[in-house]
Structure formats: C-alpha cells, structure tokens
Scaffold this active site. Sequence first.
Site, short mmCIF file in Angstrom:
data_model
loop_
_atom_site.label_atom_id
_atom_site.label_comp_id
_atom_site.label_asym_id
_atom_site.label_seq_id
_atom_site.Cartn_x
_atom_site.Cartn_y
_atom_site.Cartn_z
CG PHE A 224 -1.23 -1.49 1.54
CD1 PHE A 224 -2.12 -2.28 0.37
CD2 PHE A 224 -1.06 -2.23 2.56
CE1 PHE A 224 -2.37 -3.39 0.76
CE2 PHE A 224 -1.71 -3.48 2.85
CZ PHE A 224 -2.11 -4.14 1.73
CG ASP A 226 2.42 4.07 3.61
OD1 ASP A 226 3.35 3.87 3.00
OD2 ASP A 226 2.31 3.99 5.00
CG ASP A 294 2.00 -2.55 3.62
OD1 ASP A 294 2.33 -1.97 2.88
OD2 ASP A 294 1.37 -2.52 4.60
N1 LIG Z 1 1.56 0.59 3.88
C1 LIG Z 1 0.64 0.60 4.75
N2 LIG Z 1 0.17 2.10 5.05
C2 LIG Z 1 -0.70 2.01 6.22
C3 LIG Z 1 -1.19 1.22 6.81
C4 LIG Z 1 -2.01 1.62 7.87
C5 LIG Z 1 -2.86 0.86 9.06
N3 LIG Z 1 -3.02 -0.38 8.89
C6 LIG Z 1 -3.44 -1.05 9.93
C7 LIG Z 1 -3.71 -2.68 9.42
C8 LIG Z 1 -3.20 -3.37 10.24
C9 LIG Z 1 -2.29 -2.72 11.37
O1 LIG Z 1 -3.09 -3.09 12.62
C10 LIG Z 1 -2.28 -1.42 11.26
O2 LIG Z 1 -2.67 -0.59 12.04
C11 LIG Z 1 -2.09 2.88 7.61
N4 LIG Z 1 -1.13 3.23 6.46
C12 LIG Z 1 -0.80 4.59 6.07
O3 LIG Z 1 0.44 5.07 6.99
C13 LIG Z 1 0.34 6.61 7.04
C14 LIG Z 1 -0.24 7.01 8.42
O4 LIG Z 1 1.00 7.00 9.22
P1 LIG Z 1 1.10 8.04 10.60
O5 LIG Z 1 0.64 9.31 10.16
O6 LIG Z 1 2.35 7.69 11.30
O7 LIG Z 1 -0.24 7.32 11.55
C15 LIG Z 1 -1.04 6.85 6.02
O8 LIG Z 1 -0.57 7.16 4.58
C16 LIG Z 1 -1.70 5.93 6.06
O9 LIG Z 1 -2.75 5.63 5.26
C17 LIG Z 1 -0.62 -0.10 6.73
O10 LIG Z 1 -0.96 -1.32 7.30
N5 LIG Z 1 0.09 -0.31 5.53
#
Ligand SMILES: Nc1nc2c(c(CN[C@H]3C=C[C@H](O)[C@@H]3O)cn2[C@@H]2O[C@H](COP(=O)(O)O)[C@@H](O)[C@H]2O)c(=O)[nH]1
Length: 317
Positions: A224, A226, A294
């Site tokens: 994903f 991000d 990821d």
């Molecule tokens: N690649 C990737 N990006 C992810 C996630 C997740 C959350 N997934 C949940 C699912 C299972 C776990 O329990 C996780 O909690 C959020 N993001 C991205 O991160 C950024 C936020 O950062 P900060 O501002 O520091 O909170 C924002 O772009 C957000 O869209 C992921 O899993 N993979």
Amino acid sequence: MAMAAALAGMAMDEVRASAAWVAARSSHVTVDSEAIERVADNMHDKIPKIEWDFEGIHYFDDGPLTVQYLFVLDALNFCFWPDKDLNYDDLASGLKAALENDKSVFDADRLQKYTGPELRKLLNWPRPLPLEDERVRLLHEVGYELERSFGGKASNLVKSCEKSASMLVATITSHFPGFRDHSVYKGHQVFFYKRAQIFAADLFGAFKGQGYGDFHDITSITIFADYIVPAVLRELGVLIYHSKLATMIDSESEIAAGSEEEVELRACSIYAVEKMRDLIRLKSGKQVLTVELDLWLWAYGVQRPSLQHHRTLSIYY
Ligand SMILES: Nc1nc2c(c(CN[C@H]3C=C[C@H](O)[C@@H]3O)cn2[C@@H]2O[C@H](COP(=O)(O)O)[C@@H](O)[C@H]2O)c(=O)[nH]1
C-alpha cells in the site's frame, strides 16, 4: 460476471505493471537491487510475523458491522501528517469508540449526512481534521453508493466479489470514485489503489483469512503505497533519493500530488517490494505474502517517528 472477473484480474496486474514502468524511467528515485538482495539474504527466514491488530485499536465483532467499520476506516485512511499529533491510530480507535457507543453510526443514510464538525466530534478530535472537507465528501460518497448498489452494507459489497481480492479492488474502484488512486506519469496512467487494496488486506487480517477475509487471490495484492513504507525502504538502502528530492524530504517541503517525484516514490516502493518478495521466495522456497511484507515495513516505520517521510496533500494515502 465473466466480464467483471476478467476486469478484476487486471486491477492488481495494472498496479504491478505500471509501477515497473515508472521504476524503469525514474530519475528522482533509484531502486538499489543489491540492497534488495541484502535485505532478502538477511531477512528471508526472519521476517517478523506482525499481528494484524498489533496496536489493539480496531473494532472487531466477527460480523458485518466489522466490514462496515473497516470500509469507513479505509475511506478516511489518508493524510494524517499535517496535524503533528494526529495518527492513523487516532482514526482507527476514534471510529471504534464511536461504533461501540452507537451501533448505527455507520449506517449508509447517516454516512451521507455528516458534517465536518460532526466527524470531528465522532473522532473526539478537538480541531479540524486535515482535508476535512474531502473526508466528509468521501463519507457521503460511501454512504450514497453503498445504499444505491449494495443495500447499504459493505458486507454485501464484499460478498459480491466471490472471495477475490482483485475483484473487490476492481468493484470498489469502479463504484467509488474516491478510491480511484492513480496518476499520470510521462503520459502513462499509473495505478496504486492504496485504500482499496488495504481494505482487502484489513479484511484478510481482521478475519484471519476466514469468512469476509477469505480470498483465494490474496497473493495478488501489492504493498500500500503510503508515506511510511517509502521512508522505511530508504532507511534500508533499497530506495536512493537523488539530492534534490532528498533535500525536499529532509527539509519537510511539500511534494505536489501528481509530480514525478511523488509518483516515483510510490511506484518504486511497489516495484522494490515485489522484487524483494520474489527474491525471498527464491532463497527460502517459501511464499511470502506482500501483505505480510507491508505490515512488517509499516510497523517498523511507525515505530520510528524520526524517519523523515514525504509530505503530499492527497486523499489517497
Ligand atoms: N503501507 C501501509 N500504510 C498504512 C497502513 C496503515 C494501517 N493499517 C493497519 C492495519 C493493520 C495494522 O493494525 C495497521 O494498524 C495505515 N497506513 C498509512 O500510514 C500513514 C499513516 O501514518 P501515521 O501518520 O504515522 O499514522 C498513512 O499514509 C496511512 O494511510 C498499513 O498497514 N500499511
């Protein structure tokens, strides 16, 4: 249905193919193959297995309401950084508390009516959210289209996709314009589908691959793209930023949505992790899911707040 399934098969192929297309022409970001080799060598037998809800912040009741919660969550899962105190976990736990307090809070008719101040109140957040108007617009879109095409329920949307993650991504992106995460790079359309793919991964994680999380093609999902994963890949030496981009990121300058820099950061991240996955499979003989890679990379990144990440105002991530 045959037509839908054929189109569905293409959704993630397009993400992979367009990421490779960008990586081959990238001028601000270099993917270092030797570093990928090094990470695969060092890590192939010790990629940490991260529990999906390792932070204990998500709603889960093993039923359709969880699906509704995750869809609303991923409709709003973007752009936290402009408020230095706001993080993804505030969104996940805020929506969880709201739902525990009122089981009808994400009903499709109610989703279509929230205002900015109401959304803030729901999340118990004391000030305007970043891109609050867009968040509200996307909630309305989700409520409207769920009601129009899926009897108001995200669980019906998932059921209509025949246990296929790529069909789910294709269905979401065709029904909900807010999930159509793409860019145009050097004249070519480049697909990311970050929030649509993360919804499939969240179902897979929350339901542990069973019921609403049972997908026969979970291997088709990419990372994903991000703003956390690229920062981690840079830290690992897998992505090298050329000096102008490095300076922009390190000085916290904003990077425009749709700029070559932004597209390269996201696409090279997808491309690099796909290469890493292929190499790990080659070295260990084991199939590693990109969703697992990821989660490992993301969890590593959020535990290191000192990592500089790129700052782009975007509704997609
Ligand atoms: N690649 C990737 N990006 C992810 C996630 C997740 C959350 N997934 C949940 C699912 C299972 C776990 O329990 C996780 O909690 C959020 N993001 C991205 O991160 C950024 C936020 O950062 P900060 O501002 O520091 O909170 C924002 O772009 C957000 O869209 C992921 O899993 N993979």
